[in-house]
Design an enzyme around this catalytic site. Structure first.
Site, PDB file in Angstrom:
ATOM      1  N   CYS A 253      39.475  27.580  47.489  1.00 46.70           N
ATOM      2  CA  CYS A 253      38.476  28.597  47.825  1.00 46.70           C
ATOM      3  C   CYS A 253      38.248  28.737  49.318  1.00 46.70           C
ATOM      4  O   CYS A 253      37.910  29.817  49.779  1.00 46.70           O
ATOM      5  CB  CYS A 253      37.172  28.325  47.085  1.00 46.70           C
TER       6      CYS A 253
ATOM      7  N   CYS B 270      27.668  33.840  37.684  1.00 44.38           N
ATOM      8  CA  CYS B 270      29.039  33.693  38.192  1.00 44.38           C
ATOM      9  C   CYS B 270      29.419  34.866  39.077  1.00 44.38           C
ATOM     10  O   CYS B 270      28.974  35.988  38.867  1.00 44.38           O
ATOM     11  CB  CYS B 270      30.041  33.645  37.042  1.00 44.38           C
TER      12      CYS B 270
ATOM     13  N   HIS C 121      34.741  37.678  45.274  1.00 38.80           N
ATOM     14  CA  HIS C 121      35.380  36.465  45.787  1.00 38.80           C
ATOM     15  C   HIS C 121      36.898  36.561  45.696  1.00 38.80           C
ATOM     16  O   HIS C 121      37.530  35.887  44.898  1.00 38.80           O
ATOM     17  CB  HIS C 121      34.853  35.255  45.000  1.00 38.80           C
TER      18      HIS C 121
END
Lengths: 402, 479
Positions: A89, A209, A335
């Site tokens: 990430c 989320c 993301h």
């Protein structure tokens, strides 16, 4: 004073989302053009001497961008050195960190770092399958949420953190995202909405989320002493850090913090010569609502175990003690792994320059300015955490203070 | 030399289907219930659980004392490739032991037992582990589906401190076919039952019992316990009437209504149920049957049975710990009902050298304990430097299989090929080792921090028809 050897002189991001109509290459090209076309005093691409491309899951789209050529070969810069970075990430922010090291070494004066990720060229099922690959037995079924949700369980167990507090993170970040023209989602939600959304991985509901998002972001950096050629308002890299932890989940000692984040933050604060209280604005890794709560603690914004109260008391709101995720965060903005860290840096670039209103010309200025944070000390913090076993983290501290 | 059983263990899968559930779908009458397997169970996983129980019951200090593993099953996962390798590796058996597979008949378990006892008698082995494990495939809607169940039993055979001795055996065989499964068949077949019942089971079982009584000079009423092969509810009752066997004699060994026809495992489980209650001096008759052959076995119960009772996980305790499922769930367990999707690829094949290098430590749960700081590194095949202190000297340790949940999640959206919702558990084992594994046989609502759990081997997935096994957590089933 901070490290300040490298300055950011231009940033560019594209509108994040499910970009079904865009190739990975087109996302890269648009982010790159957006960056070079918004350098205050103009920018000649020939000035770029080296580049870094951050892409976490190159196998997730057709052209398998696994080498440096995938960047320079697609934007007319074939010829200069370019390195591909993959680091979970924090892929984007670690690409940025490596580019900074390249410039600070004195070998390159000006460098480009670009992060891009195609998350939607494969079906959700295919992406889940890809994400779950690892040790066939010891990491069987290990996807991001199966690593973060147990942290939530344990944090709730040890500190009494509640699902309401977690939901408040999602509510805040969605509210901020409404004012960000680059955000994937631009709508407000309530705590009720979070509770009513489907259970995904207990204790996390769907709205706890972040979504699956395509996106790209770029930054142009140079030696701090050369910044004046490009802008009168450069943003300096005051410090950065990268922390790691063990590889397998069973090797982890602690399920209420991200050790990698603590280590990265310690290095970054020390390099910048500042303390957590000096941070005006932070873009942190809110892949899940619990992640942001634990980040407050790991980054030193509050004491261990008090992350839940920190959000509940509004201390991370736009006008709070430290404004966290004014861009809407991963949860609202999205993301796209390799792009995320660089997009956070772009947001901090605008925030610290106090020109969020303009945001490279994207969006309605009167809407954009609603997410402008009041800059007091002149410091912004960027943070990512993730990778196998949540085992790596990058923290970058930016400043407008020369 | 008296040779017999020094320890026994059973394993009955947790899932049960009431036969009336099957009758609801296909008609017919359904009384009683069958023990059935989940997707992640097979004869290997059941065999291991029964073997662990048998080892515990035997009181043998170490699995290394076992000189042979004989496995009887009518439903091996592979036509070529023995199931014993993974069983032996999980149990931690030596490699210089005898291994033999007995199959193609519901008599396979008894064939294995006879071979085990003979090997002890011949002085070739001291202790042998004999396992019978079965779950035969039955076609939806067939007679067999109404009857077939799954289960396993295991005996440690030897000549010291036996809890029961095998005194005599009589076998009667011929060329007869009632149930069969050719290489081309997915499911077990049967032929006209009115014909096969009379000339198959009835004739062969009767003949073997009569032969045994004649050989031993015993009368049928001198046996306190009698266990017949139980392909259905009626056949054993008919033969009992014919042989003048009372219901008291068959009571303990009658398992068909509880768990179904467990094929090659039937007599092992029936005998175990008898041993749970039998007392020293009892005579036991066990009669197998499999498509054209029957063995009658005469056993006597010995005094050590009393001393070992507290080490035993009884058949009744397994019966009591159950979970009823409906017909669709049952079909899923059999692999008949499944999603049309490509399971998530493993990255490396179960046959990869990667898996071979780690298999022993993954199945047996072997760790490398650092001689400096004491941290148990896992898996040892990847850890030559202690991750906590950097030391490079280790001692091999076997993990405790029980512990408590430290933290967990229940994932409702697993990748393709996984069960959903699926608990994923991080637990601290009783020896302090932290372990992460999937959960099984627990509902999402039940999972809690600090809940006691145990590690058992299960099938994780298959790739290219090759099964991948690994340990998973379940709630402690039998204390």
């Amino acid at each position: 004073m901070g490290w300040n050897k490298v300055a950011i002189v231009g940033v560019g991001i594209i509108k994040f989302g499910e970009l079904f109509d865009k190739d990975w290459e087109v996302m890269v090209e648009e982010a790159y053009l957006n960056a070079i076309n918004h350098v205050d005093k103009g920018f000649n691409p020939k000035d770029i001497q080296a580049a870094w491309i951050a892409d976490c899951r190159p196998g997730a789209h057709g052209t398998q961008t696994i080498a440096g050529v995938s960047l320079v070969g697609n934007i007319g810069l074939a010829g200069i050195p370019c390195t591909h970075i993959e680091n979970g990430c924090p892929t984007g922010s670690d690409g940025f960190r490596n580019a900074c090291l390249g410039v600070a070494s004195g070998v390159y004066d000006v460098a480009l770092v670009l992060g891009a990720e195609k998350m939607r060229d494969k079906s959700t099922a295919e992406m889940l399958s890809l994400a779950s690959q690892g040790h066939p037995v010891l990491q069987r079924g290990e996807t991001a949420m199966t690593m973060f949700a147990p942290q939530a369980m344990r944090h709730m167990h040890e500190f009494g953190t509640t699902k309401e507090q977690m939901a408040m993170v999602a509510v805040k970040n969605h509210r901020n995202g409404v004012y960000d023209p680059y955000s994937h989602y631009r709508y407000e939600i309530t705590v009720e909405d979070v509770f009513k959304s489907p259970m995904v991985c207990s204790p996390l509901n769907l709205l706890d989320c972040c979504p699956q998002t395509d996106g790209a972001a770029a930054a142009i950096i140079c030696r701090a002493d050369l910044a004046g050629k490009y802008t009168d308002k450069p943003i300096y890299v005051a410090g950065f850090g990268m922390g790691t932890d063990v590889f397998y989940v069973h090797e982890k000692e602690n399920f209420t913090e991200f050790v990698a984040s603590v280590r990265a933050a310690k290095q970054a604060y020390s390099m910048a010569g500042i303390e957590p209280k000096d941070i005006d604005v932070a873009e942190v890794h809110d892949c899940f609502s619990i992640t942001e709560i634990i980040n407050y603690e790991d980054l030193g914004f509050c004491k261990k175990g008090e992350g839940g109260k920190f959000i509940e008391q509004g201390k991370s709101d736009l006008d709070g003690e430290v404004a966290v995720n004014p861009s809407g965060g991963l949860m609202s903005k999205g993301h796209p792994l390799g792009a995320t860290g660089i997009a956070q840096i772009a947001e901090l670039f605008w925030q610290l320059r106090e020109d969020v209103r303009d945001s490279n010309g994207g969006g309605d200025p009167s809407v954009n300015e609603k997410r402008q944070v009041k800059i007091k000390n002149g410091y912004g913090l960027q943070h990512n955490v993730g990778g196998r076993g949540i085992s790596n983290s990058v923290v970058t501290i930016l400043t407008r203070n020369k | 030399m008296a040779v017999g059983i020094v320890g026994y263990g059973v394993y009955i899968p947790k899932s049960r289907i009431k036969r009336e559930e099957i009758a609801k779908v296909w008609g017919g009458r359904g009384k009683g219930e069958n023990a059935v397997l989940n997707e992640n169970e097979d004869i290997i996983t059941m065999a291991i659980e029964a073997s662990v129980n048998a080892m515990e019951h035997s009181g043998l200090a170490d699995v290394k004392e076992i000189d042979a593993i004989y496995l009887g099953t009518d439903s091996p996962p592979n036509i070529e490739h023995s199931s014993i390798g993974i069983i032996a590796q999980t149990l931690g058996a030596r490699q210089d032991i005898e291994v033999m597979d007995f199959t193609t008949s519901t008599r396979a378990g008894i064939a294995a037992l006879k071979a085990g006892v003979d090997a002890v008698k011949a002085g070739r082995i001291k202790y042998g582990l004999v396992i019978a494990s079965d779950y035969r495939p039955a076609s939806p809607g067939s007679n067999m589906e109404m009857f077939f169940g799954g289960g396993a039993g295991a005996f440690i055979v030897g000549d010291k401190d036996t809890i029961a001795d095998l005194e005599e055996v009589y076998t009667y065989s011929g060329n007869f076919r009632d149930n069969w499964r050719s290489l081309a068949d997915t499911y077990v077949k049967d032929y006209e039952p009115r014909f096969t019942r009379q000339y198959g089971y009835s004739e062969y079982v009767f003949s073997s019992v009569v032969g045994l009584l004649s050989k031993t000079g015993l009368a049928i009423d001198q046996f306190q316990h009698i266990v017949f092969q139980q392909p259905d509810a009626r056949l054993p009752m008919e033969i009992a009437r014919k042989l003048k066997v009372t219901s008291e004699q068959t009571e303990l060994g009658s398992i068909f209504n509880d768990i179904g026809d467990t094929g090659a495992a039937c007599l092992f489980i029936g005998l175990s149920s008898v041993f749970d209650r039998a007392v020293s001096g009892n005579r036991v008759l066990a009669v197998s049957y499999g498509s054209g052959a029957s063995d009658a076995l005469y056993l006597t119960v010995k005094e050590p049975i009393e001393k070992a009772r507290d080490r035993c996980k009884s058949y009744q305790s397994y019966l009591a710990n159950n979970s009823y499922i409906d017909y669709p769930r049952y079909l899923r367990g059999k692999g008949v009902l499944k999603k049309d999707e490509e399971p998530a690829s493993l990255g490396v094949s179960p046959l990869s050298p990667f898996m071979w290098r780690a298999s022993a430590e993954l199945y047996r749960l072997i760790g490398a304990k650092c001689l400096n700081c004491g941290y148990v590194n896992f898996p040892p095949s990847q850890r030559k430097i202690c991750i906590r202190c950097g030391n490079t000297e280790f001692k091999e340790v076997i993990f405790s299989r029980r512990g408590k949940i430290h933290t967990f999640c229940v994932n409702y959206y697993m990748p393709p090929g996984f069960e959903s919702p699926l608990p994923i558990i991080i637990a601290d084992l009783d020896d302090g080792v932290r372990h992460r594994a999937l959960g099984t046989e627990m509902s999402p609502e039940e999972v809690k921090i600090d809940m006691p759990v145990e590690l058992v081997l299960r099938k994780l997935t298959s790739e290219g028809n090759v099964d991948l096994y690994g340990n998973v957590f379940r709630q402690i089933r039998i204390k």
